[in-house]
Enzyme design. Structure first.
Site, PDB file in Angstrom:
ATOM      1  N   ASP A 173       0.931  -1.147  -0.121  1.00  0.00           N
ATOM      2  CA  ASP A 173      -0.148  -0.035   0.069  1.00  0.00           C
ATOM      3  C   ASP A 173       0.935   1.183   0.076  1.00  0.00           C
ATOM      4  OD1 ASP A 173      -1.741  -2.129   0.689  1.00  0.00           O
ATOM      5  OD2 ASP A 173      -3.131  -0.912   1.779  1.00  0.00           O
TER       6      ASP A 173
ATOM      7  N   LYS B  48      -7.008   3.348  -3.355  1.00  0.00           N
ATOM      8  CA  LYS B  48      -7.409   3.393  -1.896  1.00  0.00           C
ATOM      9  C   LYS B  48      -7.711   4.664  -1.452  1.00  0.00           C
ATOM     10  CE  LYS B  48      -5.367   1.944   2.565  1.00  0.00           C
ATOM     11  NZ  LYS B  48      -4.315   1.329   3.044  1.00  0.00           N
TER      12      LYS B  48
ATOM     13  N   LYS C 129     -10.337   0.075  -2.596  1.00  0.00           N
ATOM     14  CA  LYS C 129     -10.190   0.044  -1.255  1.00  0.00           C
ATOM     15  C   LYS C 129     -10.590   1.296  -0.270  1.00  0.00           C
ATOM     16  CE  LYS C 129      -6.985  -1.258   2.760  1.00  0.00           C
ATOM     17  NZ  LYS C 129      -5.753  -1.976   2.905  1.00  0.00           N
TER      18      LYS C 129
END
Lengths: 306, 328
Positions: free
Chosen positions: A143, A206, A242
């Site tokens: 991430d 995300k 996400k």
């Protein structure tokens, strides 16, 4: 070896579509008004649990804390048979090895934040080393955060190149690109950052680090889902989504599933393409599951600490 | 006032309005139709977490008095409202029980002060709910005094009910009462103000938080009392007041795993049996106040505080100093 040229030339990011804020907010609020019957709710809750990236990203994290969280990931609530595990554990790079060992062959993935999370204020080579370190330790997913400062300064090529470089450093690990929408300010910019990330090679986009308020909201997620949809129509390539931060209640999580289903369709309703970044959501989902089973409202006292 | 009456009033209001335009006097606006003024009726809403929401269910009922006069449109709370209230009450436990006993005492005293200031409104509501003026006045006065009574007990009951216990080992052994947590209360149907105050005050004086179901047939004072609470420095969520039917809600009040104790103030033996059975799931502390006359001295006692306390006993190792002759 020459770097493979992208098959689709990236567009001029200064000219990404404008977003109608009022329209997006109206549309997002509609998703919260669907009636979900008990049987669908039960399946929905299982799906939510299976999509959670159980997260601990604190300065006080220890090996013990990470091990405990990993155990919870594999055994969310042993009193309930037939429930899935969560999708992944999300930790700092230094904790990847501990998590990997604790999770073993359970199928739960290890996601690691990288690139000077959460600020992203570090030189490119350090970010790349950070990423490589996480991957070498065994992270299945990375991430990363984008450089919001550069983005606001209009240096879209810098942001694009950085994401592309991190993608390369990831190797086989899937790359989630955190836009930190709470620092982007407008939906137009969220859309632009989404487009940059996807064209630069993100596997997931995300919303947030969880360190900045506001974190994930339904409208901002809707803008990103629509960006994913448009990208899919244009390129045929699926990108995951996400939302992270601020989703702590099952009911809200179910609203998100409704939104994904109605914007992207059922193909995205697996943990391969949709995740919740959350820590306290798991317990709420478990409590709702037990409530459905027993008819009694539950107390956090009877669920493991996460 | 029925809906028809309201419509009629509205129609007349409109007609008169056209005939007589508003005249401005020296004092401000003067309306010739003022005798026909539509009364602004109060919306009786529930009280959850320091807010006054309508019931999530959207349902309502209208209790009437003996003369058949409709008292108000009152929220018919659902189990979802109760559940929301438990979440708020649970969230308020640590803050409320963590305050100093003296501060809780100050806040209970403040509640009495605010109630005193709104005496007239409560008397009016009690009369509307079939009370006589004398009885209503007495009930409100008693309710105020009761709050003062428990305000006084806040910082005294703990030392009174604590003990240092004699033990045979070298330990300093002591027991202290501590709040049990979240308490659900089915308030008395009669004595709609005094009964309500008499059950809430000891619970919160002891540091608990609560969710109360006000009298079904006489709910007005319950809702107005919530307004008193809201202006008494009482943190949101410490007291949550719902209106509705005990027949619908009692089982949820006892069933919830996050409720630590239940108080039931009616005599119905079937309901009591159900409460005993359901409370077993998480070993709730249950208390029945079915024989208490709240208007007398027996309606107030520090033992009511102890009904929602748990006794914590601590064994603290002490060195056995030979010859010192000490020890407990």
């Amino acid at each position: 070896m020459a770097i493979a040229k992208p098959t689709i030339m990236p567009p001029d990011f200064a000219r990404t579509p404008h977003i109608d804020q009022v329209g997006v907010e109206e549309r997002a609020s509609r998703f919260t008004k669907r009636s979900i019957k008990n049987e669908s709710k039960e399946n929905g809750l299982k799906l939510v649990l299976n999509m959670i990236d159980l997260t601990t990203l604190e300065g006080i994290d220890t090996d013990g804390k990470v091990k405990q969280l990993c155990y919870k990931a594999i055994h969310p609530h042993d009193a309930l048979p037939d429930i899935p595990t969560v999708a992944a554990i999300c930790v700092y790079p230094t904790m990847v090895k501990v998590a990997k060992k604790a999770l073993g062959d359970s199928g739960v993935k290890v996601a690691s934040v990288a690139t000077a999370f959460p600020s992203g204020q570090a030189p490119k080579d350090i970010k790349i080393r950070d990423t490589k370190y996480a991957v070498n330790e065994g992270a299945d997913e990375v991430d990363m955060v984008i450089s919001r400062g550069k983005f606001h300064a209009g240096e879209y090529n810098f942001v694009f190149d950085e994401i592309a470089a991190i993608k390369e450093a990831c190797g086989n690990a899937r790359l989630k690109v955190i836009l930190e929408t709470g620092e982007l300010g407008t939906f137009d910019k969220v859309r632009r950052a989404s487009d940059i990330a996807m064209h630069a090679g993100a596997d997931f986009i995300k919303t947030s680090t969880g360190k900045i308020q506001p974190a994930a909201t339904m409208p901002v997620t809707l803008v990103m889902l629509e960006a994913i949809r448009d990208f899919y129509y244009k390129t045929g390539k699926m990108i995951g989504m996400k939302p992270a931060g601020g989703i702590s209640k099952s009911k809200l999580a179910l609203h998100y599933l409704v939104m994904v289903k109605e914007v992207l369709g059922e193909d995205w309703l697996t943990n391969e393409w949709f995740r919740f970044g959350a820590s306290s959501l798991a317990n709420d989902v478990l409590m709702q599951m037990v409530k459905l089973k027993t008819g009694q409202y539950q107390s956090a006292n009877y669920f493991s600490v996460d | 006032m029925t809906i028809c009456e309201i419509c009629e009033l509205k129609n007349n209001y409109g007609k008169n309005d056209k005939k007589s335009s508003l005249k401005v006097s020296e004092n401000g606006l003067e309306n010739k139709t003022s005798s026909k003024r539509l009364e602004v009726l109060k919306t009786y809403k529930i009280y959850i977490g320091g807010q006054f929401p309508r019931t999530e269910s959207g349902r309502y009922y209208f209790p009437t008095n003996a003369a058949g006069k409709k008292l108000a449109n009152v929220c018919l709370s659902s189990r979802k409202d109760f559940r929301d209230a438990v979440v708020k009450a649970r969230g308020a436990v640590s803050g409320w029980s963590g305050r100093s006993a003296f501060n809780r005492s100050q806040i209970l005293y403040r509640m009495a002060e605010m109630l005193e200031g709104r005496k007239a409104q409560f008397i009016e509501e009690l009369i509307l709910q079939d009370g006589t003026k004398a009885k209503a006045e007495k009930e409100v006065n008693l309710a105020i005094d009761r709050l003062i009574y428990y305000a006084g007990w806040c910082d005294k009951f703990q030392q009174l009910f604590s003990a240092v216990n004699p033990v045979a080992t070298s330990h300093f052994n002591f027991s202290v009462p501590e709040p049990t947590g979240v308490v659900s209360i089915i308030a008395p149907q009669g004595d709609s103000l005094l009964g309500l105050v008499s059950v809430i005050a000891p619970v919160i004086a002891g540091g608990n938080t609560c969710i109360v179901l006000a009298s079904e047939t006489k709910p007005l004072c319950g809702v107005t009392f919530a307004e008193v609470l809201n202006s008494s420095d009482l943190p949101g969520g410490v007291v949550n007041i719902l209106t509705g039917k005990p027949s619908e809600l009692t089982s949820w009040f006892v069933d919830h795993m996050d409720v630590n104790a239940t108080i039931y103030c009616e005599k119905d033996s079937e309901t009591k049996k159900m409460i005993r059975e359901k409370s077993a799931t998480n070993l709730k502390r249950i208390t029945f106040y079915d024989k208490i006359n709240w208007t007398t001295e027996e309606g107030q006692s520090p033992y009511f505080i102890m009904d929602t306390q748990e006794i914590k006993t601590t064994w603290h190792p002490v060195e056995n100093i030979a010859g010192a002759g000490g020890g407990y």
